[in-house]
Design an enzyme around this catalytic site. Structure first.
Site, PDB file in Angstrom:
ATOM      1  N   GLU A  18       7.709  -2.232  -3.309  1.00 28.28           N
ATOM      2  CA  GLU A  18       7.057  -3.087  -4.300  1.00 28.28           C
ATOM      3  C   GLU A  18       6.558  -2.227  -5.467  1.00 28.28           C
ATOM      4  OE1 GLU A  18       4.211  -5.759  -2.450  1.00 28.28           O
ATOM      5  OE2 GLU A  18       5.353  -5.746  -0.588  1.00 28.28           O
ATOM      6  N   THR A  42       8.724 -15.203  -1.979  1.00 29.83           N
ATOM      7  CA  THR A  42       8.434 -16.383  -2.792  1.00 29.83           C
ATOM      8  C   THR A  42       7.025 -16.906  -2.495  1.00 29.83           C
ATOM      9  OG1 THR A  42       9.744 -17.592  -1.142  1.00 29.83           O
ATOM     10  CG2 THR A  42      10.800 -17.101  -3.241  1.00 29.83           C
ATOM     11  N   THR A  69       0.811  -1.218   0.000  1.00 31.44           N
ATOM     12  CA  THR A  69       0.000   0.000   0.000  1.00 31.44           C
ATOM     13  C   THR A  69       0.841   1.263   0.000  1.00 31.44           C
ATOM     14  OG1 THR A  69      -1.745  -1.184   1.186  1.00 31.44           O
ATOM     15  CG2 THR A  69      -1.847   1.220   1.209  1.00 31.44           C
TER      16      THR A  69
END
Length: 588
Positions: free
Chosen positions: A362, A429, A322
């Site tokens: 991210e 992962t 977020t």
């Protein structure tokens, strides 16, 4: 050149080689490596080269780079000018345009160590090797040839980033391997001046048979994420780490998440972190908070936890899915960003709680909830600034992508360059597949290896770890990620993976996601694929890890020499911490 008698002697005593490490169309990242090939130390170095018109350096690091017209000069920093015999140092830069350097000189002599003619372009990358004739102990590798303006001399064969052979042809058979073990191979060409070019793409290989032993130390990192918001609807508090038995079985906690906004690290939920009052029965030590104490909330409970379990280290993690949108702005000034993070993490009110910082971006130079175009070097520059500010005694880590597809998110970033400043990477992962593809096909969200019918090549743990290793990240700085939850679809009739669906399966907090502690009872596993479990119950199909599959993954992590494992997050485990127990036992 200081330390050398003459340019003629200098020409045989040092080399400078160039490689383009990334290219994003409108720009690129370049790297020069200076190596002392002589028998006496160098105390300084200067590299000069020419770019064609339209190509230029826009920023650089680890050297002072200046340009005049098309000519560029890079001089060593005060701390990296001295090179012992055989030693090397690299500096890099971001560039605009697409031209290659020419006319290279190192301290006024030829960059390739030749006697007179300056400059020699390095070779291109060979093709990604193919693997054949795989047995318990050997594999045959083949690759397409590299090109060079002066000719190719030979090829270095790299396994796990380390050279294992040099051959003149384009095939090599690696023998003496261990059965049932994963390896990663890349190829690097050498030209007639012995310059090396960029490495090829990585080829992951698993030998046949079984077995394998742990080549690493017995002490591994066992890290869990503690979510700040878990104290609300999930009713999960720091004390639960004690009552579940998990606190005695972990080594590190990532407290998530702090925000990244306005170019700075910022508090996430200040009430949960520093102000929420705990009663005696809720507190780690059985002592209630008072209205006038200077620190309450999760931070105070973590302080109490560390008093009881002094081996546990706590990192404050910033970003996450977020809040990753703030990183591109922050890395425009890495030094100022690092200073803001240090000031927050080391605030005197809670400095004793934290042992370092974790950055969950991210994703750098790629897309997540938003897209970033800051370039392949931005992540490395950020981590370099963090290490410079936090110093050697604090932990500096990051959660990173596991996208090992060709040209994917791992390829977009200089992770190897960042690794020198970091303690470890949390390789995420998991979440490879899920009901964000509403119609399927159904697939395990955390596959350890590839399998026939996998929806996307490169979306599995083994290939992700292999690609990081091939890029140059040490194995002991890689942690394998485990999800303490499942991802699922509904409207599924096929039990095996690969079925179609009509949407996301119902979940307690979010459609398509459910905690392991719920799924183990409501939809028990009916099969395994690629090292993880799946379950078909009614029209719902879920995949998740169990104590048994975690045991297998931990064994694999030890065989790979990884630094340990981490998981997202504590709240998905059972009240007696059976998944944490499986990680702890598997890494023992």
């Amino acid at each position: 050149m200081v330390g050398l008698a003459s340019p003629a002697e200098a020409a045989t005593s040092a080399t400078a080689t160039y490689a383009k490490t990334s290219d994003w169309g409108s720009g690129f990242e370049g790297k020069w490596t200076v190596k002392n090939t002589g028998t006496t130390s160098l105390s300084s170095w200067t590299v000069e080269w020419d770019f064609p018109s339209g190509t230029s350096v826009t920023s650089g690091w680890d050297a002072d780079i200046t340009g005049s017209a098309n000519h560029w000069t890079a001089k060593n920093k005060s701390w990296n000018g001295t090179l012992a015999p055989g030693a090397s140092v690299s500096f890099g830069f971001n560039g605009a345009g697409g031209g290659a350097p020419s006319g290279c000189k190192l301290n006024g002599a030829s960059c390739d160590g030749g006697p007179s003619v300056p400059g020699d372009n390095p070779p291109s990358a060979p093709g990604t090797p193919t693997a054949s004739d795989i047995t318990n102990t050997s594999v045959r590798l083949s690759w397409s040839a590299a090109t060079d303006d002066k000719g190719i001399k030979n090829y270095d064969v790299l396994r796990g980033g380390s050279k294992i052979a040099t051959v003149t042809g384009t095939t090599y058979t690696n023998t003496g391997l261990t059965a049932g073990t994963d390896y990663s191979y890349t190829i690097q060409a050498r030209d007639t001046a012995d310059q090396t070019g960029p490495v090829s793409g990585a080829r992951a290989v698993r030998t046949t048979g079984g077995g394998g032993t742990d080549p690493g130390p017995s002490s591994k990192v066992k890290l869990g994420y503690f979510t700040e918001w878990g104290v609300y609807d999930r009713n999960y508090h720091v004390k639960n780490l004690v009552t579940s038995g998990s606190a005695a079985k972990i080594t590190h906690i990532n407290y998530s998440f702090g925000n990244v906004t306005g170019g700075k690290c910022a508090m996430g939920d200040a009430y949960a972190a520093t102000d929420k009052a705990y009663t005696a029965d809720q507190a780690v030590d059985g002592v209630a908070d008072t209205w006038d104490q200077p620190l309450r909330g999760n931070f105070n409970q973590l302080r109490k936890l560390k008093a009881q379990y002094p081996n546990i280290k706590v990192l404050w993690s910033f970003g996450g899915w977020t809040w990753s949108g703030g990183f591109p702005d922050a890395v425009k000034n890495p030094t100022a960003f690092a200073q803001s993070c240090y000031d927050l993490v080391e605030d005197p009110r809670w400095a004793d709680v934290f042992d370092g910082i974790d950055l969950d971006w991210e994703y750098p130079n790629a897309c997540g909830l938003s897209c970033d175009t800051s370039g392949a070097a931005s992540f490395k520059n950020m981590m370099q600034a963090m290490r410079a500010k936090f110093g050697a005694n604090n932990l500096v880590t990051a959660a990173v992508t596991a996208d090992a597809s060709a040209g994917g998110k791992i390829d977009a970033v200089d992770y190897a360059g960042a690794a020198q400043y970091m303690n470890w990477f949390n390789v995420m992962t998991y979440d490879f597949f899920g009901a964000f593809a509403a119609q399927g096909p159904t697939a395990p969200h955390s596959p350890l290896t590839s399998y026939p019918g996998i929806p996307q090549a490169g979306f599995n743990s083994a290939e992700a770890i292999a690609k990081f290793k091939a890029q140059g990240v040490p194995a002991n700085k890689l942690l394998l990620g485990i999800g303490f939850y499942g991802r699922g679809w509904t409207g599924v009739t096929q039990s095996a993976p690969g079925g179609t669906a009509t949407g996301a399966a119902p979940g307690t907090y979010e459609a398509g996601i459910e905690d392991y502690k719920v799924l183990k009872n409501t939809c028990p596993a009916t099969g395994t694929v690629a090292g993880t479990a799946y379950a078909h119950c009614g029209t719902n199909w879920w995949s998740y890890d169990t104590p048994a599959t975690i045991a297998g993954k931990m064994s694999w992590a030890k065989q790979q020499g990884l630094g340990g494992a981490f998981f997202w997050d504590f709240t998905g485990d059972t009240a007696n911490g059976e998944l944490v127990t499986a990680i702890n036992s598997g890494l023992a």
